[in-house]
Design an enzyme around this catalytic site. Structure first.
Site, PDB file in Angstrom:
ATOM      1  N   TYR A  67       0.932  -0.970   0.313  1.00  8.04           N
ATOM      2  CA  TYR A  67       0.074   0.186  -0.158  1.00  8.04           C
ATOM      3  C   TYR A  67       0.936   1.217   0.186  1.00  8.04           C
ATOM      4  O   TYR A  67       1.342   0.913   0.937  1.00  8.04           O
ATOM      5  CB  TYR A  67      -0.634  -0.394   1.348  1.00  8.04           C
ATOM      6  N   GLU A  69      -0.464   4.741  -0.833  1.00  8.10           N
ATOM      7  CA  GLU A  69      -1.286   6.061  -0.700  1.00  8.10           C
ATOM      8  C   GLU A  69      -0.525   7.299  -0.743  1.00  8.10           C
ATOM      9  O   GLU A  69       0.357   7.589   0.185  1.00  8.10           O
ATOM     10  CB  GLU A  69      -2.446   5.805  -0.204  1.00  8.10           C
ATOM     11  N   ASP A 213      -5.381  12.414 -26.077  1.00  5.44           N
ATOM     12  CA  ASP A 213      -5.045  11.125 -25.733  1.00  5.44           C
ATOM     13  C   ASP A 213      -4.620  10.345 -26.743  1.00  5.44           C
ATOM     14  O   ASP A 213      -5.159   9.638 -27.258  1.00  5.44           O
ATOM     15  CB  ASP A 213      -6.769  10.746 -25.338  1.00  5.44           C
ATOM     16  N   THR A 239      -2.975   4.849 -22.088  1.00  6.70           N
ATOM     17  CA  THR A 239      -3.271   3.494 -21.932  1.00  6.70           C
ATOM     18  C   THR A 239      -1.852   3.660 -21.626  1.00  6.70           C
ATOM     19  O   THR A 239      -1.500   3.843 -22.069  1.00  6.70           O
ATOM     20  CB  THR A 239      -4.301   3.197 -22.256  1.00  6.70           C
ATOM     21  N   LYS A 242      -1.220  -1.489 -25.135  1.00  7.80           N
ATOM     22  CA  LYS A 242      -2.115  -1.240 -25.686  1.00  7.80           C
ATOM     23  C   LYS A 242      -0.397  -1.121 -26.947  1.00  7.80           C
ATOM     24  O   LYS A 242      -0.299  -1.879 -25.927  1.00  7.80           O
ATOM     25  CB  LYS A 242      -2.897  -0.167 -26.106  1.00  7.80           C
ATOM     26  N   ARG A 248      -1.531  -3.400 -17.959  1.00 15.10           N
ATOM     27  CA  ARG A 248      -2.993  -2.992 -18.227  1.00 15.10           C
ATOM     28  C   ARG A 248      -3.135  -1.498 -17.117  1.00 15.10           C
ATOM     29  O   ARG A 248      -2.773  -1.557 -15.691  1.00 15.10           O
ATOM     30  CB  ARG A 248      -4.294  -3.658 -17.685  1.00 15.10           C
TER      31      ARG A 248
HETATM   32  C1  LIG Z   1      -8.491   6.643 -26.934  1.00 11.16           C
HETATM   33  C2  LIG Z   1      -8.989   5.834 -25.238  1.00 11.16           C
HETATM   34  N1  LIG Z   1      -9.293   6.638 -24.640  1.00 11.16           N
HETATM   35  C3  LIG Z   1      -9.326   5.971 -23.345  1.00 11.16           C
HETATM   36  C4  LIG Z   1      -9.279   4.236 -23.246  1.00 11.16           C
HETATM   37  C5  LIG Z   1      -9.591   3.876 -22.119  1.00 11.16           C
HETATM   38  O1  LIG Z   1      -8.993   2.624 -21.559  1.00 11.16           O
HETATM   39  P1  LIG Z   1      -9.780   2.086 -20.426  1.00 11.16           P
HETATM   40  O2  LIG Z   1     -10.091   1.021 -21.350  1.00 11.16           O
HETATM   41  O3  LIG Z   1      -8.244   1.556 -20.393  1.00 11.16           O
HETATM   42  O4  LIG Z   1     -10.107   2.342 -19.249  1.00 11.16           O
HETATM   43  C6  LIG Z   1      -9.070   3.551 -24.866  1.00 11.16           C
HETATM   44  C7  LIG Z   1      -9.867   2.751 -24.212  1.00 11.16           C
HETATM   45  O5  LIG Z   1      -9.906   1.487 -25.466  1.00 11.16           O
HETATM   46  C8  LIG Z   1      -8.952   4.591 -25.538  1.00 11.16           C
HETATM   47  O6  LIG Z   1      -9.146   3.949 -26.903  1.00 11.16           O
END
Ligand SMILES: Cc1ncc(COP(=O)(O)O)c(C=O)c1O
Length: 445
Positions: A67, A69, A213, A239, A242, A248
């Protein structure tokens, strides 16, 4: 063998090293089945990949027990000296790889990372511009059923009708008129390059935060196969599982200072970096997943190698080769092709739905996901498209010539969607085809 719950607990008590097979034969059997699936099928889901054995080892390590935090040097639990070093290592690697001023490695995944951005930058009901889901945006960019669509005012921007690519001119007009506080650039089903410089200009004119993103393309960016948004954006989220081939999880990169502090946060005593950190913990999350942060650090070490650069460029070459081969066979693709790791088959001219084709392909060992296409007449639960991605098969070592063969497999199934014999034959051929390649993290364990 005693497989009762009591027997399992007794073995754990006397032997802390008890293996999964000994403790839980049911989960172990599911794991073996999943491994077999991964070895014998074509993983063409654009958001999936194979993490390396080293990443998996760190994911399954004793760091899961701790843990922690808080943040390095400022924890709410004792005994964190080692994980402080670990988290700092992951942060520094991330900052160096992307050229970012600040990094947070604690988000549990991509959606919580995006949620933290809303908390750090906006107040409820503020205006947010994003690409709608049917046109390739993510749920968290302002889609109606998501918190981002219910708690904030969404102002969608769209694709050009002809090119099916982002219409930057219309986006500029809408941003000037609506003056959103935040503009998202990024997507979950957009097969082209994002023009971050153009987006930055538009955002600056409207006094909007620009947030990229890069969940899908972070690996391509590290490899130099897609432009890096960091210099153009206030914040970047991703993320880690990918194209970048980590565990993950998620992460957030940002500038230290907030260029709109005086305008939007005049009473806050925290700069942008601190507001991001505070949004992640304590506003949204509790203890960070230190095993995941360990695995992220490993993945970032791997991503910093010349081999990863080659890998990232090969992902794009493979996606382009798959696109060409499918176009040659008469398929329609959204935007007519790809510049990144994914392509979206537009199946509107064909008799079945995206979901029906994806089910048939899965029976033949070709794992995809059904996806909306721009202007899709069907429901999101059925759709008229299929999204295909090259990261996982590239991790197996496949190249352009294999993409041509994959297109042939796909075509065989889609031309005879109701012939189960064809599916069974392709399933066997796909397994033989995959057997010639290593599956990282699966065949080397
Ligand atoms: C562009 C984009 N942003 C955010 C996410 C969210 O990721 P998670 O599924 O890990 O919450 C995804 C997932 O596919 C995504 O393609």
């Amino acid at each position: 063998m005693d497989n009762s719950a009591d027997g399992a607990i007794a073995r754990l008590d006397t032997n802390g090293q008890a293996s999964l097979a000994a403790v839980d034969c049911h989960v172990h059997e599911l794991l073996l089945r999943q491994e077999r699936q991964e070895r014998t099928t074509l993983k063409l889901i654009a958001s999936e990949n194979f993490a390396s054995s080293a990443v998996l080892e760190a994911t399954g390590s004793i760091f899961t027990n701790k843990y922690a935090e808080g943040y390095p040097g400022a924890r709410y639990y004792a005994g964190n000296e080692i994980v402080d070093e670990l988290e700092t290592l992951a942060i520094e690697r991330l900052k160096a790889l992307f050229g970012s001023e600040h990094a947070n490695v604690q988000p549990y995944s991509g959606s919580p990372a995006n949620q933290a951005v809303y908390r750090a930058l906006l107040s409820p009901r503020d205006k947010v511009m994003g690409l709608p889901l049917p046109e390739g945006g993510h749920l968290t960019h302002g889609w109606s059923v998501n918190f981002s669509g219910t708690d904030y005012q969404r102002v969608p921007y769209g694709l050009h009708e002809k090119t099916q690519q982002i219409d930057y001119d219309r986006l500029r007009e809408t941003a000037r008129r609506e003056r959103p506080k935040l503009i998202w650039v990024g997507g979950t089903a957009y097969p082209r390059i994002f023009d971050y410089a153009a987006m930055a200009e538009i955002a600056a004119e409207a006094n909007s935060y620009l947030v990229a993103d890069i969940a899908h393309i972070s690996g391509l960016i590290v490899a130099g196969a897609h432009p890096n948004p960091v210099a153009h954006c206030d914040v970047v989220t991703s993320t880690s599982h990918k194209s970048i081939r980590g565990p993950r999880g998620g992460f957030i990169l940002s500038k230290n200072e907030d260029r709109y502090q005086a305008l939007y946060h005049p009473t806050s005593k925290y700069n942008l970096a601190r507001r991001i950190d505070r949004a992640v913990f304590p506003q949204l999350q509790g203890g960070p997943h230190m095993n995941i942060i360990a695995a992220l650090a490993v993945a970032l070490q791997e991503a910093a190698t010349p081999a990863f650069r080659t890998y990232g460029h090969q992902i794009v070459r493979n996606a382009k080769a798959l696109a060409e081969a499918l176009l040659d066979r008469g398929y329609d693709l959204v935007t007519g092709g790809t510049d990144n790791h994914m392509l979206i088959l537009d199946l509107r001219a064909r008799p079945l739905s995206g979901k029906a084709y994806a089910e048939r392909l899965a029976r033949a060992g070709i794992i995809t996901n059904f996806n909306m296409v721009p202007g899709d007449p069907r429901d999101p639960a059925v759709t008229s498209g299929i999204r295909l991605g090259s990261p996982a098969v590239t991790s197996m070592g496949m190249r352009e010539e294999e993409m041509v063969q994959i297109a042939a497999f796909i075509d065989l199934v889609c031309r005879q969607p109701d012939d189960e014999k064809v599916h069974a034959n392709v399933r066997r051929d796909v397994a033989d085809f995959c057997a010639a390649f290593d599956v990282p993290g699966v065949s080397d364990r």
